[in-house]
Design an enzyme around this catalytic site. Structure first.
Site, PDB file in Angstrom:
ATOM      1  N   LYS A   1      51.921 -44.230 -29.582  1.00 44.55           N
ATOM      2  CA  LYS A   1      51.451 -43.687 -28.309  1.00 44.55           C
ATOM      3  C   LYS A   1      50.005 -44.081 -28.070  1.00 44.55           C
ATOM      4  CE  LYS A   1      49.840 -39.545 -27.884  1.00 44.55           C
ATOM      5  NZ  LYS A   1      49.567 -38.096 -27.747  1.00 44.55           N
ATOM      6  N   SER A   2      49.165 -43.941 -29.093  1.00 48.21           N
ATOM      7  CA  SER A   2      47.745 -44.244 -28.941  1.00 48.21           C
ATOM      8  C   SER A   2      47.524 -45.703 -28.591  1.00 48.21           C
ATOM      9  CB  SER A   2      46.998 -43.906 -30.238  1.00 48.21           C
ATOM     10  OG  SER A   2      47.121 -42.545 -30.551  1.00 48.21           O
TER      11      SER A   2
ATOM     12  N   SER B   1      37.910 -37.846 -30.100  1.00 46.58           N
ATOM     13  CA  SER B   1      37.451 -39.238 -30.086  1.00 46.58           C
ATOM     14  C   SER B   1      37.881 -39.951 -28.806  1.00 46.58           C
ATOM     15  CB  SER B   1      37.999 -39.992 -31.299  1.00 46.58           C
ATOM     16  OG  SER B   1      39.416 -40.074 -31.242  1.00 46.58           O
ATOM     17  N   GLN B   2      38.804 -39.353 -28.053  1.00 48.89           N
ATOM     18  CA  GLN B   2      39.248 -39.986 -26.802  1.00 48.89           C
ATOM     19  C   GLN B   2      38.117 -40.103 -25.791  1.00 48.89           C
ATOM     20  OE1 GLN B   2      42.714 -37.945 -25.318  1.00 48.89           O
ATOM     21  NE2 GLN B   2      43.992 -38.584 -27.035  1.00 48.89           N
TER      22      GLN B   2
ATOM     23  N   SER C   1      38.067 -37.769 -35.786  1.00 49.69           N
ATOM     24  CA  SER C   1      39.165 -38.750 -35.726  1.00 49.69           C
ATOM     25  C   SER C   1      38.636 -40.176 -35.578  1.00 49.69           C
ATOM     26  CB  SER C   1      40.126 -38.411 -34.576  1.00 49.69           C
ATOM     27  OG  SER C   1      40.670 -37.127 -34.732  1.00 49.69           O
TER      28      SER C   1
ATOM     29  N   ARG D   1      43.212 -28.135 -21.411  1.00 51.70           N
ATOM     30  CA  ARG D   1      42.530 -28.946 -22.412  1.00 51.70           C
ATOM     31  C   ARG D   1      41.198 -29.479 -21.862  1.00 51.70           C
ATOM     32  NH1 ARG D   1      46.631 -32.868 -25.469  1.00 51.70           N
ATOM     33  NH2 ARG D   1      44.819 -33.009 -26.835  1.00 51.70           N
TER      34      ARG D   1
ATOM     35  N   ARG E   1      46.117 -47.279 -24.861  1.00 51.82           N
ATOM     36  CA  ARG E   1      44.956 -48.164 -24.804  1.00 51.82           C
ATOM     37  C   ARG E   1      45.340 -49.522 -24.220  1.00 51.82           C
ATOM     38  NH1 ARG E   1      44.187 -44.433 -28.455  1.00 51.82           N
ATOM     39  NH2 ARG E   1      42.130 -43.857 -29.241  1.00 51.82           N
TER      40      ARG E   1
ATOM     41  N   ASP F   1      46.056 -35.298 -36.569  1.00 52.02           N
ATOM     42  CA  ASP F   1      47.369 -35.208 -35.936  1.00 52.02           C
ATOM     43  C   ASP F   1      48.480 -35.021 -36.966  1.00 52.02           C
ATOM     44  OD1 ASP F   1      46.589 -35.271 -33.321  1.00 52.02           O
ATOM     45  OD2 ASP F   1      47.143 -37.354 -32.949  1.00 52.02           O
TER      46      ASP F   1
END
Length: 413
Positions: free
Chosen positions: A10-11, A157-158, A183, A110, A15, A297
């Site tokens: 997913k990450s 970290s996003q 992270s 969030r 990106r 995670d």
């Protein structure tokens, strides 16, 4: 030995979609993750006027370095944190346009404040429609000059990833000084992927210098999701089995593959090869104290198997798990206590004692990782059920089917 084909990360997929949209040319993504989060990201790009073609195992994105084709758009980000944080950042660099973003009730809760404050400091006209630092929000784009930023990425970290990817789209680039970072391996994913799209970021300690100039399109293969793989690695260690995941090896981008090191410390045998990783049970799980700040995670995965260890399992430095899809630290503690397990918690830690868990209904809090983690516990505690099993669609729509096949193989041994 069981070989498990894990869907794409997913990450990495999120990106790659951002970088492809910003790049000059057409990018082809190979084996991208198809899930609610990534479909929502692709849908958001389409709402902004980007051309996205989706086939079963490859997506094509026509990049627009100048920004979205639409100069006025409404984007619904669903539950996706990457969608909700990355897309407003992407459009902020456009020369002009008005873009409204909203998200699910879960995502509205969030936080976004460190990111939205940073964008505002860069001169972006960004306004919240409700609570400050949360969705919904509106971006009125007018280009970004660039310059120096100070950022607290201790919550996610996003925030840093979004700004790093923004840097090449600004007129002068960005220099970002990070005061706190959680992270960190996810930032390394970002830097590696930016290189693959033609941008080299200079890092000196916690200062990142991003040059202007944009991205170039490429063909990009998405590796399997290491966080998802953690459930099958944990299952092997818990049930006396051996599991191999192809596509995740020594050169893997994702830091969450380091979860296998935790399993090794607990007594499992681990082999990380060039293009695959294998976990083999030795028949026991030792208690352990572990700092999971950089692989948080996978904290619920470890929490779910912790009661079956021969001593207490203490997980430390995971305060950021309290602001994920739910308060994951408290959700794990709540469910373990409902199973009859002794659990102690603090602001950023949880300690789980050995026990004989009993079946109960798992309170998922709408969080895919809670359901998938406790599915592993269900291999040793039959009868566990879930109040919202379908929430796994966020990252792994076929999880229950694949995990049932895995469990059936266990019964057949």
């Amino acid at each position: 030995m069981t070989v498990i084909d894990i869907p794409g990360s997913k990450s990495v997929t999120a990106r790659a979609l951002f970088l492809a949209a910003a790049a000059d040319g057409t990018t082809t993504l190979l084996r991208p993750l198809r899930s609610d989060d990534t479909e929502g990201f692709a849908e958001g790009l389409k709402s902004l006027g980007y051309a996205v073609e989706q086939e079963a195992d490859r997506w094509r994105v026509q990049g627009r370095p100048a920004g979205p084709a639409a100069d006025d758009a409404d984007v619904y980000c669903r539950d996706g944190a990457t969608t909700a944080r990355f897309l407003p950042t992407l459009v902020a660099a456009a020369a002009s346009g008005t873009y409204r973003f909203d998200a699910s009730a879960q995502m509205r809760r969030r936080p976004l404040a460190p990111l939205t404050r940073a964008l505002t400091a860069l001169g972006v006209d960004l306004r919240h429609g409700g609570a400050e630092g949360h969705h919904p929000l509106t971006v009125r784009a007018a280009g970004i000059e660039g310059g120096d930023l100070t950022l607290d990425a201790g919550e996610s970290s996003q925030y840093l990833t979004a700004l790093l990817m923004l840097g090449p789209l600004t007129a002068k680039g960005l220099r970002i000084e990070v005061t706190e970072l959680v992270s960190a391996p996810y930032v390394e994913i970002t830097l590696a992927m930016m290189r693959d799209f033609g941008v080299e970021v200079v890092r000196e300690g916690n200062t990142f210098t991003v040059p202007p100039g944009g991205y170039r399109a490429t063909a990009y293969a998405v590796e399997p999701d290491a966080s998802t793989a953690s459930y099958f690695f944990a299952a092997a260690a818990l049930t006396g089995r051996e599991v191999t995941v192809p596509g995740l090896g020594i050169g893997a981008l994702q830091g969450d593959l380091r979860f296998v090191d935790v399993l090794r410390d607990m007594g499992a045998e681990v082999s990380v090869g060039a293009d695959a990783t294998t976990v083999r049970s030795t028949g026991r799980l030792r208690g352990i104290t572990v700092n999971m700040r950089d692989i948080s995670d996978t904290m619920p995965t470890l929490a779910a198997i912790a009661p079956y260890a021969d001593g207490p399992v203490r997980i430390e430095d995971v305060a950021n798990t309290r602001v994920k899809e739910c308060d994951r630290l408290e959700a794990c503690a709540e469910n373990l206590r409902a199973m009859g397990v002794t659990v102690h918690t603090g602001p950023d830690w949880v300690e789980i004692h050995p026990g004989t868990p009993k079946p109960t209904e798992i309170a998922s809090h709408g969080d895919h990782r809670i359901v998938m983690s406790f599915a592993v516990a269900g291999l040793r505690t039959p009868g566990l059920t879930y109040d919202d099993p379908g929430c796994v669609r966020k990252t792994f729509p076929r999880f229950h089917e694949v995990f049932a096949d895995f469990a059936h193989g266990l019964e057949g041994r």
